[in-house]
Design a protein around this motif. Structure first.
Motif, mmCIF file in Angstrom:
data_model
loop_
_atom_site.group_PDB
_atom_site.id
_atom_site.type_symbol
_atom_site.label_atom_id
_atom_site.label_comp_id
_atom_site.label_asym_id
_atom_site.label_seq_id
_atom_site.Cartn_x
_atom_site.Cartn_y
_atom_site.Cartn_z
ATOM 1 N N LYS A 178 5.540 6.619 -2.545
ATOM 2 C CA LYS A 178 5.821 5.517 -1.616
ATOM 3 C C LYS A 178 6.797 5.965 -0.533
ATOM 4 N N LEU A 179 7.789 6.758 -0.911
ATOM 5 C CA LEU A 179 8.745 7.289 0.055
ATOM 6 C C LEU A 179 8.039 8.122 1.120
ATOM 7 N N ALA A 180 7.092 8.954 0.707
ATOM 8 C CA ALA A 180 6.456 9.894 1.632
ATOM 9 C C ALA A 180 5.232 9.322 2.337
ATOM 10 N N LEU A 181 4.449 8.493 1.641
ATOM 11 C CA LEU A 181 3.206 7.971 2.214
ATOM 12 C C LEU A 181 3.349 6.555 2.763
ATOM 13 N N ASN A 182 4.477 5.904 2.455
ATOM 14 C CA ASN A 182 4.707 4.519 2.869
ATOM 15 C C ASN A 182 3.591 3.598 2.365
ATOM 16 N N ARG A 295 -12.210 4.463 14.731
ATOM 17 C CA ARG A 295 -11.681 5.156 13.549
ATOM 18 C C ARG A 295 -10.181 4.908 13.392
ATOM 19 N N LEU A 296 -9.463 4.906 14.497
ATOM 20 C CA LEU A 296 -8.023 4.647 14.434
ATOM 21 C C LEU A 296 -7.742 3.228 13.957
ATOM 22 N N ALA A 297 -8.568 2.283 14.398
ATOM 23 C CA ALA A 297 -8.394 0.897 13.954
ATOM 24 C C ALA A 297 -8.581 0.781 12.445
ATOM 25 N N LYS A 298 -9.498 1.577 11.888
ATOM 26 C CA LYS A 298 -9.697 1.577 10.437
ATOM 27 C C LYS A 298 -8.473 2.140 9.720
ATOM 28 N N LEU A 299 -7.855 3.154 10.316
ATOM 29 C CA LEU A 299 -6.661 3.741 9.704
ATOM 30 C C LEU A 299 -5.542 2.709 9.619
ATOM 31 N N GLY A 300 -5.152 2.190 10.754
ATOM 32 C CA GLY A 300 -4.094 1.187 10.780
ATOM 33 C C GLY A 300 -2.731 1.750 10.413
ATOM 34 N N ASN A 301 -1.753 0.847 10.312
ATOM 35 C CA ASN A 301 -0.371 1.217 10.018
ATOM 36 C C ASN A 301 0.183 0.402 8.860
ATOM 37 N N THR A 302 1.243 0.916 8.274
ATOM 38 C CA THR A 302 2.041 0.138 7.331
ATOM 39 C C THR A 302 3.456 0.035 7.885
ATOM 40 N N SER A 303 4.196 -0.939 7.399
ATOM 41 C CA SER A 303 5.513 -1.232 7.962
ATOM 42 C C SER A 303 6.636 -0.718 7.064
ATOM 43 N N GLN A 304 7.835 -0.756 7.605
ATOM 44 C CA GLN A 304 9.029 -0.420 6.842
ATOM 45 C C GLN A 304 10.147 -1.375 7.255
ATOM 46 N N ILE A 305 11.105 -1.533 6.369
ATOM 47 C CA ILE A 305 12.303 -2.320 6.658
ATOM 48 C C ILE A 305 13.518 -1.436 6.426
ATOM 49 N N HIS A 394 22.717 -6.282 7.709
ATOM 50 C CA HIS A 394 21.722 -6.380 8.777
ATOM 51 C C HIS A 394 20.372 -5.873 8.275
ATOM 52 N N VAL A 395 19.307 -6.465 8.794
ATOM 53 C CA VAL A 395 17.940 -6.083 8.431
ATOM 54 C C VAL A 395 17.175 -5.743 9.705
ATOM 55 N N VAL A 396 16.513 -4.583 9.700
ATOM 56 C CA VAL A 396 15.685 -4.167 10.834
ATOM 57 C C VAL A 396 14.249 -4.020 10.345
ATOM 58 N N ARG A 397 13.322 -4.682 11.017
ATOM 59 C CA ARG A 397 11.907 -4.637 10.635
ATOM 60 C C ARG A 397 11.134 -3.740 11.595
ATOM 61 N N ILE A 398 10.330 -2.842 11.032
ATOM 62 C CA ILE A 398 9.536 -1.906 11.832
ATOM 63 C C ILE A 398 8.072 -2.138 11.463
ATOM 64 N N ASN A 399 7.338 -2.795 12.339
ATOM 65 C CA ASN A 399 5.987 -3.239 11.988
ATOM 66 C C ASN A 399 4.964 -2.112 11.951
ATOM 67 N N ARG A 400 5.077 -1.139 12.842
ATOM 68 C CA ARG A 400 4.093 -0.052 12.898
ATOM 69 C C ARG A 400 4.807 1.261 12.612
ATOM 70 N N PHE A 401 5.150 1.472 11.356
ATOM 71 C CA PHE A 401 5.986 2.619 11.035
ATOM 72 C C PHE A 401 5.185 3.865 10.698
ATOM 73 N N ALA A 402 4.145 3.733 9.889
ATOM 74 C CA ALA A 402 3.439 4.921 9.396
ATOM 75 C C ALA A 402 1.934 4.701 9.406
ATOM 76 N N THR A 403 1.198 5.787 9.612
ATOM 77 C CA THR A 403 -0.258 5.741 9.478
ATOM 78 C C THR A 403 -0.606 5.490 8.016
ATOM 79 N N ALA A 404 -1.513 4.567 7.779
ATOM 80 C CA ALA A 404 -1.855 4.177 6.405
ATOM 81 C C ALA A 404 -2.827 5.188 5.797
ATOM 82 N N MET A 405 -2.321 6.013 4.883
ATOM 83 C CA MET A 405 -3.145 7.036 4.233
ATOM 84 C C MET A 405 -3.809 6.452 2.985
ATOM 85 N N ARG A 406 -4.611 5.411 3.220
ATOM 86 C CA ARG A 406 -5.305 4.748 2.118
ATOM 87 C C ARG A 406 -6.510 5.570 1.674
#
Length: 488
Positions: A178-182, A295-305, A394-406
């Motif tokens: 989870k740390l590396a792949l988000n 293809r990029l739309a299929k990949l998508g992103n995952t977020s981080q806080i 404080h909380v910082v939200r990052i919506n598009r943090f990593a490419t989703a390696m699903r």
């Protein structure tokens, strides 16, 4: 290459800066366009209301096996801004017991260099450890073709197929992946996860030595990037979002920005997935360009806080710079960020800084700050009942943090030349195996630069692979290299 040719690089993150510097080092005329007012992309620092100084959005983590990124730091004379562990040490915290187990590199050769400390670790049972050793051997024996064939299988399914217990999955395999792949291991591609473990924990004895930044990222790295780009005669335009690619008979020959037009022999795109997909579509875009966008739309992103807590004093025990929290879905890790900063770099902080990066944070994006704060305080009060009071949060939200390696994601990662004539793709989502990280961004930018140089028949680049040193840059941080600082 003609002296009149010019490459336009879109995106001033680590990938774009790496590509621009690499090309400029070979005499290419480069223009770098960045939409925001600073370099660094998602790793850059931000000003948070209520704090006197800027801080990083979340904990920026790197490792000794981030060889191309460390080359970039050396190129930008940023060695003094980072520290690396002398040897690998991972601390696992059993929150309910307040007990910490340290996993440290020993004298045995990889992949057994962590075995001795694993045997003595309290957070896993003896049966967990023996089954984990078998899984490690299976990972080591998996060749590249076999690994790639696992892309449609989730890492969780692979772990269960290899007799891993629920405890070893929840306390070791899932936190590391989870740390590396988000991503949670139930969604992550087994191929990507096995790549990670082979390259990092099991690759060589020092590969997973953790690194930290001794200042906020903008002051530690981004400012040096800007200076090095200027010294390399790269034309940098900040606050210049690209509105569209300019196409002539289907070939990209420039870019339109809100400030005007920039002609280009080639355009290298190093922007996030959604921005890239937008640039690649439109009525004049080629079929190949549209296919890459799909293809990029299929990949998508995952977020981080990024959770930033400030206490009246240190929270973690002395000698423990960070912990991985066992069985905690939200409060996954605790970093002693104040301890990482150099003397003189802590001014403007309201207290002793603990940073908690929350990977795969999609389901927590809607949580309000008070609920997140309550969870944080619960963990701290149970694990460290004598900890100093919390004074700011404080909380910082990052919506598009990593490419989703699903599962199945490998087939959707494009190659640099897939988008048609006049375009080279260079975001960390291209087909380089590495998950989103400082290293993936650097490698992707270099792959894009090498693709341009290879297409223009520049010697030294016909066979260059991103596992190899970039020939024009200094070496990365080897164990015996005294030019790099030690994180004590």
């Amino acid at each position: 290459m003609s002296s009149q040719s010019r490459v336009v690089v879109i995106g001033g993150g680590i990938a774009g800066c790496s590509s621009a510097l690499a090309l400029a080092g070979r005499g290419v005329n480069v223009t770098l366009l960045e939409a925001s007012n600073r370099l660094g992309g998602r790793y850059g620092s931000v000003k948070i209301p209520g704090l006197e100084r800027q801080i990083d959005r979340t904990q920026n983590v790197f490792f000794r096996n981030f060889e191309r990124f460390l080359q970039l730091l050396a190129t930008c004379e940023s060695r003094e801004s980072v520290k690396l562990q002398k040897s690998t040490m991972l601390a696992f915290l059993e929150v309910d017991r307040g007990r910490i187990s340290k996993i440290e590199a020993g004298s045995l050769p990889p992949p057994n260099h962590l075995s001795a400390s694993f045997l003595n670790a309290n957070f896993l049972g003896l049966g967990d450890k023996f089954s984990m050793q078998k899984a490690v051997q299976t990972i080591q024996a998996t060749n590249e073709q076999q690994r790639r064939e696992l892309d449609d299988l989730s890492f969780l399914q692979w772990l269960e197929d290899n007799s891993q217990s629920k405890r070893s999955i929840s306390r070791f395999w899932n936190p590391i992946s989870k740390l590396a792949l988000n991503l949670d291991c139930s969604e992550a591609s087994a191929s990507s996860a096995i790549f990670l473990f082979k390259k990092a924990l099991l690759g060589n004895a020092s590969a997973f030595d953790v690194g930290c930044f001794t200042n906020d990222f903008t002051n530690a790295v981004s400012s040096n990037l800007r200076r090095t780009l200027a010294d390399s005669d790269v034309e940098v335009h900040l606050s210049t979002p690209v509105t569209s690619l300019f196409r002539d008979s289907g070939v990209v020959t420039g870019v339109n920005t809100k400030n005007g037009f920039h002609a280009a022999t080639v355009v290298i795109i190093c922007t996030p997935i959604s921005d890239t997909a937008r640039l690649l579509t439109g009525s004049s875009a080629s079929m190949a360009s549209h296919e890459v966008a799909e293809r990029l739309a299929k990949l998508g992103n995952t977020s981080q806080i990024g959770i930033h807590a400030f206490h009246e004093g240190p929270v973690l025990p002395e000698g423990i710079p960070f912990v991985i929290c066992c069985d905690e879905p939200l409060i996954q890790m605790l970093f002693d960020r104040s301890g990482e900063l150099d003397d003189g770099k802590r001014s403007g902080l309201p207290g002793h800084w603990i940073c908690c990066p929350v990977s795969y944070a999609d389901k927590y994006q809607e949580w309000d700050d008070e609920l997140i704060k309550t969870e944080y305080q619960r963990v701290i009060e149970i694990a460290f009942p004598e900890s100093p009071p919390l004074i700011d949060f404080h909380v910082v939200r990052i919506n598009r943090f990593a490419t989703a390696m699903r599962t199945g994601s490998q087939r959707d990662r494009p190659n640099p030349l897939d988008a048609g004539e006049g375009v080279i793709l260079g975001g960390d989502w291209i087909n380089i195996d590495w998950p989103s990280s400082l290293e993936a961004s650097t490698r992707a930018g270099l792959v894009a630069a090498a693709t341009y140089l290879r297409e223009n028949r520049v010697r030294d680049f016909s066979d260059w692979k991103h596992d190899e040193k970039w020939p024009d840059w200094p070496n990365s941080a080897k164990k015996e290299d005294e030019d790099w600082r030690i994180w004590e």
